[in-house]
Design a protein around this motif. Structure first.
Motif, PDB file in Angstrom:
ATOM      1  N   GLY A   1       0.792  -1.224   0.000  1.00 54.93           N
ATOM      2  CA  GLY A   1       0.000   0.000   0.000  1.00 54.93           C
ATOM      3  C   GLY A   1       0.819   1.265   0.000  1.00 54.93           C
ATOM      4  N   SER A   2       0.210   2.362   0.479  1.00 53.09           N
ATOM      5  CA  SER A   2       0.820   3.683   0.315  1.00 53.09           C
ATOM      6  C   SER A   2       2.186   3.777   0.992  1.00 53.09           C
ATOM      7  N   ARG A   3       2.343   3.143   2.143  1.00 51.10           N
ATOM      8  CA  ARG A   3       3.634   3.206   2.845  1.00 51.10           C
ATOM      9  C   ARG A   3       4.727   2.525   2.025  1.00 51.10           C
ATOM     10  N   ALA A   4       4.432   1.341   1.515  1.00 48.97           N
ATOM     11  CA  ALA A   4       5.412   0.615   0.695  1.00 48.97           C
ATOM     12  C   ALA A   4       5.685   1.359  -0.606  1.00 48.97           C
ATOM     13  N   PHE A   5       4.640   1.909  -1.212  1.00 51.59           N
ATOM     14  CA  PHE A   5       4.798   2.594  -2.490  1.00 51.59           C
ATOM     15  C   PHE A   5       5.619   3.869  -2.328  1.00 51.59           C
TER      16      PHE A   5
END
Length: 325
Positions: A87-91
């Protein structure tokens, strides 16, 4: 909900093996093409589980708008209660090589010294490393905008002659260069659910685009569908199974995955001339290579679907799993 799974993607050729594996398993899924997309923050989510397959290199293919939409959509989905794999953290971590360096520093994992900059003279004034050095984009992918530079003047000339190298984010990195044994290459470890799926040696033959997708670096050579033309190598990139990957490297890779919030991903490292293991790249969009998985005795895309169906069942309390049988 209409679907059990929605896959966010931008490069359709990369996804074909995954589509086929999902269809063989009978998963109710939808594929959301980020190149031409719209979403209503009040109306999402449409599924309990989303799988982010967006790539930072979308701009290389003329799809610059895919990345900001993917990030905004994932934030809305997460706020709406959906689970988003990678999700946004990984991206955000994948979009920022400087953030990757900062994470490796916090984890005390050896990595190249890097300077992030938006002004070359300011960077050169602080650069105390040796030459040659690598120029890399903050938002990387597919080896685009990477150069091996042998002097400060070479950097000045390059950015003067090719101002488009600043795009899309106007942020670059000057990074310490480690020569490697050309016959051994680098090591890429693929992780699924935070655990090692397989490792492989990658012999670059001078290329920067080490994308493991077979449509980018086909087995035995052939036409690539994602290579940056001006950086095409004279010889094909080579990929070899690496069952002897050291346990310590795997442990560090697992640490990076957990600390970076990655569910699926590829971690790359090299062995420097002095024997040190240097980690240098974190990839949330993990393009698996069927031939490598087969060398280990399994279909890597089937393993991904195993993981996805388990996550769907967890997100739905087993209701979707019964529907898929």
């Amino acid at each position: 909900m209409r679907y059990d799974l929605v896959v966010l993607f931008e490069h359709p050729e990369w996804q074909k093996p995954l589509w086929a594996a999902l269809e063989r398993r009978g998963v109710r899924y939808a594929a959301l093409d980020l190149k031409r997309a719209v979403f209503d923050p009040d109306a999402v989510p449409e599924a309990p589980l989303y799988f982010n397959q967006a790539s930072p290199s979308a701009y290389v293919r003329g799809n610059t708008r895919a990345v900001p939409l993917a990030l905004s959509l994932m934030r809305s989905l997460e706020l709406g209660g959906a689970r988003v794999l990678n999700g946004s953290r990984a991206f955000l971590l994948e979009l920022s090589k400087s953030a990757q360096a900062a994470l490796l520093r916090r984890l005390e994992i050896p990595h190249p010294r890097s300077l992030a900059f938006n002004d070359s003279e300011a960077a050169l004034a602080q650069w105390t490393g040796d030459w040659p050095a690598l120029l890399k984009p903050e938002q990387g992918g597919s080896g685009a905008r990477m150069f091996l530079l042998h002097s400060a003047d070479e950097l000045r000339k390059l950015l003067r002659d090719q101002p488009s190298l600043w795009l899309p984010d106007n942020l670059l990195l000057l990074q310490q260069y480690f020569p490697v044994n050309t016959a051994q290459g680098i090591v890429r470890m693929e992780f699924l659910g935070g655990k090692l799926l397989y490792a492989m040696r990658v012999v670059s033959n001078g290329a920067f685009n080490l994308c493991p997708s077979e449509v980018c670096n086909p087995e035995g050579g052939g036409e690539s569908q994602c290579i940056v033309p001006e950086q095409a190598p004279a010889k094909s990139v080579e990929f070899y199974p690496f069952p002897e990957v050291p346990a310590e490297a795997v442990e560090l890779g697992e640490k990076i995955m957990a600390s970076g919030g990655l569910d699926v991903g590829g971690i790359e490292y090299l062995v420097a001339a002095d024997g040190r293991t240097i980690f240098y790249d974190v990839n949330a969009n993990s393009n698996l290579r069927a031939a490598i998985g087969q060398a280990f005795g399994f279909d890597p895309f089937a393993r991904v679907v195993d993981y996805l169906t388990a996550q769907i069942e967890q997100a739905t309390g087993g209701r979707a799993g019964r529907a898929m049988q």
